[in-house]
Motif scaffolding. Structure first.
Motif, short mmCIF file in Angstrom:
data_model
loop_
_atom_site.label_atom_id
_atom_site.label_comp_id
_atom_site.label_asym_id
_atom_site.label_seq_id
_atom_site.Cartn_x
_atom_site.Cartn_y
_atom_site.Cartn_z
N ASP A 130 41.66 61.56 12.47
CA ASP A 130 40.38 61.71 13.15
C ASP A 130 39.38 62.31 12.16
O ASP A 130 39.51 63.47 11.76
CB ASP A 130 40.53 62.60 14.37
CG ASP A 130 39.28 62.68 15.22
OD1 ASP A 130 38.31 61.94 14.93
OD2 ASP A 130 39.27 63.47 16.17
N LYS A 131 38.38 61.52 11.77
CA LYS A 131 37.41 61.97 10.79
C LYS A 131 36.58 63.14 11.33
O LYS A 131 36.19 64.03 10.58
CB LYS A 131 36.50 60.82 10.38
CG LYS A 131 35.58 61.18 9.24
CD LYS A 131 34.91 59.99 8.61
CE LYS A 131 34.04 59.24 9.58
NZ LYS A 131 33.21 58.21 8.92
N ILE A 132 36.33 63.18 12.61
CA ILE A 132 35.55 64.27 13.22
C ILE A 132 36.29 65.60 13.04
O ILE A 132 35.67 66.62 12.72
CB ILE A 132 35.29 63.99 14.71
CG1 ILE A 132 34.54 62.67 14.90
CG2 ILE A 132 34.53 65.14 15.35
CD1 ILE A 132 33.19 62.63 14.23
N LYS A 133 37.61 65.60 13.22
CA LYS A 133 38.39 66.82 13.02
C LYS A 133 38.31 67.27 11.57
O LYS A 133 38.23 68.47 11.28
CB LYS A 133 39.86 66.60 13.40
CG LYS A 133 40.13 66.62 14.87
CD LYS A 133 41.62 66.55 15.09
CE LYS A 133 41.96 66.66 16.55
NZ LYS A 133 43.41 66.65 16.76
N LEU A 134 38.34 66.32 10.65
CA LEU A 134 38.23 66.65 9.23
C LEU A 134 36.87 67.29 8.93
O LEU A 134 36.80 68.32 8.25
CB LEU A 134 38.42 65.38 8.39
CG LEU A 134 38.30 65.53 6.88
CD1 LEU A 134 39.37 66.46 6.33
CD2 LEU A 134 38.38 64.17 6.23
N ILE A 135 35.81 66.70 9.46
CA ILE A 135 34.47 67.25 9.24
C ILE A 135 34.35 68.65 9.85
O ILE A 135 33.81 69.57 9.23
CB ILE A 135 33.39 66.31 9.79
CG1 ILE A 135 33.37 65.01 8.97
CG2 ILE A 135 32.02 66.97 9.79
CD1 ILE A 135 32.49 63.92 9.55
N ASN A 136 34.87 68.82 11.06
CA ASN A 136 34.82 70.14 11.71
C ASN A 136 35.56 71.20 10.89
O ASN A 136 35.11 72.33 10.77
CB ASN A 136 35.38 70.08 13.12
CG ASN A 136 34.45 69.37 14.07
OD1 ASN A 136 33.25 69.26 13.84
ND2 ASN A 136 35.01 68.84 15.15
N GLY A 137 36.70 70.82 10.32
CA GLY A 137 37.45 71.75 9.48
C GLY A 137 36.68 72.13 8.22
O GLY A 137 36.68 73.29 7.80
N MET A 138 36.01 71.15 7.62
CA MET A 138 35.22 71.44 6.43
C MET A 138 34.01 72.31 6.77
O MET A 138 33.63 73.19 5.99
CB MET A 138 34.77 70.14 5.74
CG MET A 138 35.91 69.42 5.07
SD MET A 138 35.39 68.06 4.01
CE MET A 138 34.67 66.94 5.16
N LEU A 165 25.48 69.22 5.99
CA LEU A 165 26.35 68.35 6.78
C LEU A 165 26.42 66.92 6.23
O LEU A 165 27.52 66.36 6.19
CB LEU A 165 25.88 68.34 8.25
CG LEU A 165 26.78 67.58 9.22
CD1 LEU A 165 28.18 68.17 9.25
CD2 LEU A 165 26.17 67.60 10.61
N PRO A 166 25.33 66.31 5.76
CA PRO A 166 25.46 64.96 5.20
C PRO A 166 26.39 64.90 4.00
O PRO A 166 27.11 63.90 3.81
CB PRO A 166 24.03 64.59 4.79
CG PRO A 166 23.16 65.42 5.67
CD PRO A 166 23.92 66.70 5.88
N LEU A 209 29.06 66.83 3.59
CA LEU A 209 30.42 66.91 4.14
C LEU A 209 30.83 65.58 4.77
O LEU A 209 31.99 65.16 4.65
CB LEU A 209 30.51 68.05 5.16
CG LEU A 209 30.27 69.46 4.62
CD1 LEU A 209 30.33 70.47 5.75
CD2 LEU A 209 31.25 69.80 3.52
N GLU A 210 29.90 64.91 5.43
CA GLU A 210 30.20 63.60 6.01
C GLU A 210 30.50 62.58 4.92
O GLU A 210 31.40 61.75 5.09
CB GLU A 210 29.03 63.13 6.87
CG GLU A 210 28.88 63.91 8.16
CD GLU A 210 27.64 63.55 8.94
OE1 GLU A 210 26.74 62.88 8.38
OE2 GLU A 210 27.56 63.94 10.12
N ALA A 211 29.79 62.65 3.81
CA ALA A 211 30.04 61.74 2.70
C ALA A 211 31.43 61.98 2.11
O ALA A 211 32.15 61.02 1.77
CB ALA A 211 28.97 61.89 1.63
N ILE A 212 31.81 63.25 1.99
CA ILE A 212 33.15 63.58 1.50
C ILE A 212 34.21 63.04 2.45
O ILE A 212 35.22 62.48 2.02
CB ILE A 212 33.29 65.10 1.30
CG1 ILE A 212 32.37 65.57 0.16
CG2 ILE A 212 34.74 65.50 1.03
CD1 ILE A 212 32.24 67.07 0.06
N ALA A 213 34.01 63.21 3.75
CA ALA A 213 34.96 62.71 4.75
C ALA A 213 35.06 61.19 4.68
O ALA A 213 36.15 60.62 4.80
CB ALA A 213 34.56 63.16 6.14
#
Length: 71
Positions: A31-39, A50-51, A53-57
């Protein structure tokens, strides 16, 4: 060709779901959302937009999709 009809076909790449193996041995879908939330939680006290972190995910997900392993 006598029918004079036109048709179109579309091809899509079928993606297999990625599975994450947790520490306790259980399996859960990626789940990419969980990954972003963790970061976001990890970078709480740092200036991380945030953009970025989204790019990294997105990069992580793309790398996992291109790998041959699904777990």
């Amino acid at each position: 060709l006598a029918c004079q009809k036109l048709f179109t076909t579309y091809e899509f790449i079928e993606r297999l779901p990625l599975v994450v193996i947790k520490r306790d041995g259980s399996r859960q879908t990626f789940d990419k959302i969980k990954l972003i939330n963790g970061m976001v939680r990890a970078c709480e006290k740092r200036p991380a937009p945030l953009p970025a972190l989204e790019a990294i995910a997105d990069d992580i997900e793309q790398e996992l999709q291109s790998a041959l392993e699904r777990e």
